[in-house]
Design a protein around this motif. Sequence first.
Motif, PDB file in Angstrom:
ATOM      1  N   GLU A   1      46.980  42.483  35.137  1.00 55.80           N
ATOM      2  CA  GLU A   1      47.450  43.735  35.851  1.00 55.80           C
ATOM      3  C   GLU A   1      48.834  44.358  35.175  1.00 55.80           C
TER       4      GLU A   1
ATOM      5  N   GLY B   1      48.925  51.650  40.751  1.00 52.68           N
ATOM      6  CA  GLY B   1      49.371  52.615  41.807  1.00 52.68           C
ATOM      7  C   GLY B   1      49.813  53.824  40.994  1.00 52.68           C
TER       8      GLY B   1
ATOM      9  N   SER C   1      44.881  50.819  38.748  1.00 54.24           N
ATOM     10  CA  SER C   1      44.250  52.072  38.711  1.00 54.24           C
ATOM     11  C   SER C   1      42.712  52.353  38.627  1.00 54.24           C
TER      12      SER C   1
END
Length: 261
Positions: A174, A180, A220
Motif C-alpha cells: 500500500e 485515500g 484508491s
Amino acid sequence: MSTARKPLFAGNWKMNLNHLEAIALVQKLAFTLTDKDFDRAEVAVLPPFTDLRSVQTLVDGDKLRIVYGAQDLSTHDAGAYTGEISGAMLAKLGCTYVLAGHSERRQYHGEDDQLVNAKVQAAYRHSLTPILCVGEGLPIRQAGGHVAYTVSQLDAALNGVKHDQAKSIVVAYEPVWAIGTGEVATPEDAQEVCGAIRVRLAELYDEDVATAVRILYGGSVKGGNTAGIMAQPDIDGALVGGASLDPADFVKISRFGEMSG
Ligand SMILES: O=C[C@H](O)COP(=O)(O)O
C-alpha cells in the motif's frame, strides 16, 4: 494474478460503520455475491472491533461465505493493557485475518517495524492470518527508493517467522501516497513492488513460500481500476478502504472489476 493463488479482496472499513450498519453492509454483500464469485475469489471484511460479534453472528447464522477479520491486535495475549484487544479474543470472534502494520497505525500510533513484527508473531500465536501492510511514502517514491524501502519493511516484519507460517501470510503493498487520495498506482508501478516482494520471499524462504503467498495492492482501488491491477502477474487481490464501504463497488472489485458476476 496467478492461478496458483486464490485471489483475496479485503475491505478495510477503518473507523466506519457501527455494528448495525455492519450487519446491513454484510447482508448486502451476501445477497449480491454468488457461489461463482466466492469460488473465484475470497472476499473478506475488516470491520471495527465493535462490529465483530455482530458480523460473526450473521456469518455463522446464515452460513455466509464471507470471511472477516480485525484491523489490529495487541502484541500481548492478555493482561493489564488498557484498551488493547488480544489475538485470543479475535480468534474467539471467528476472525480469519488481522491487519498488521497498516500505514495509518504506523503514522498515527508510531508503530515501527519491530512492533509490527511482534504483531505478526501474536497473530500466528492465535491462529490468525496476518495481512502485513508495507509501502512507501511519496518522498521515498520520488527518490526512487520505494522497492528497497518496502522490502526492508517486509524483512523486519518477517523476522523469526517460520517457513510454514510465512506460507500463509498475506502481504499488502500500500503506497502511502495512494491511500485515500484517488491517486491509484499504475498497474505497472504496483507490479514492480509486488514482484520485488515475491522475489524477496523466495530469498528469505524458498520458491514454495514465494509461490504460495498472496500479495495484494491497496491504495484508491475502485471498481473501475481493479481489472488492470489484477492483470499483473504478482498481484493477487486488493486491500480496499473507501470503496469497501460501497457494497456495489466492493462487489465490482470482488468480481475483478467486471460488471457481470
Ligand atoms: O486499507 C486500505 C488502504 O488504506 C486503502 O484505502 P483506500 O482504498 O481508501 O485508498
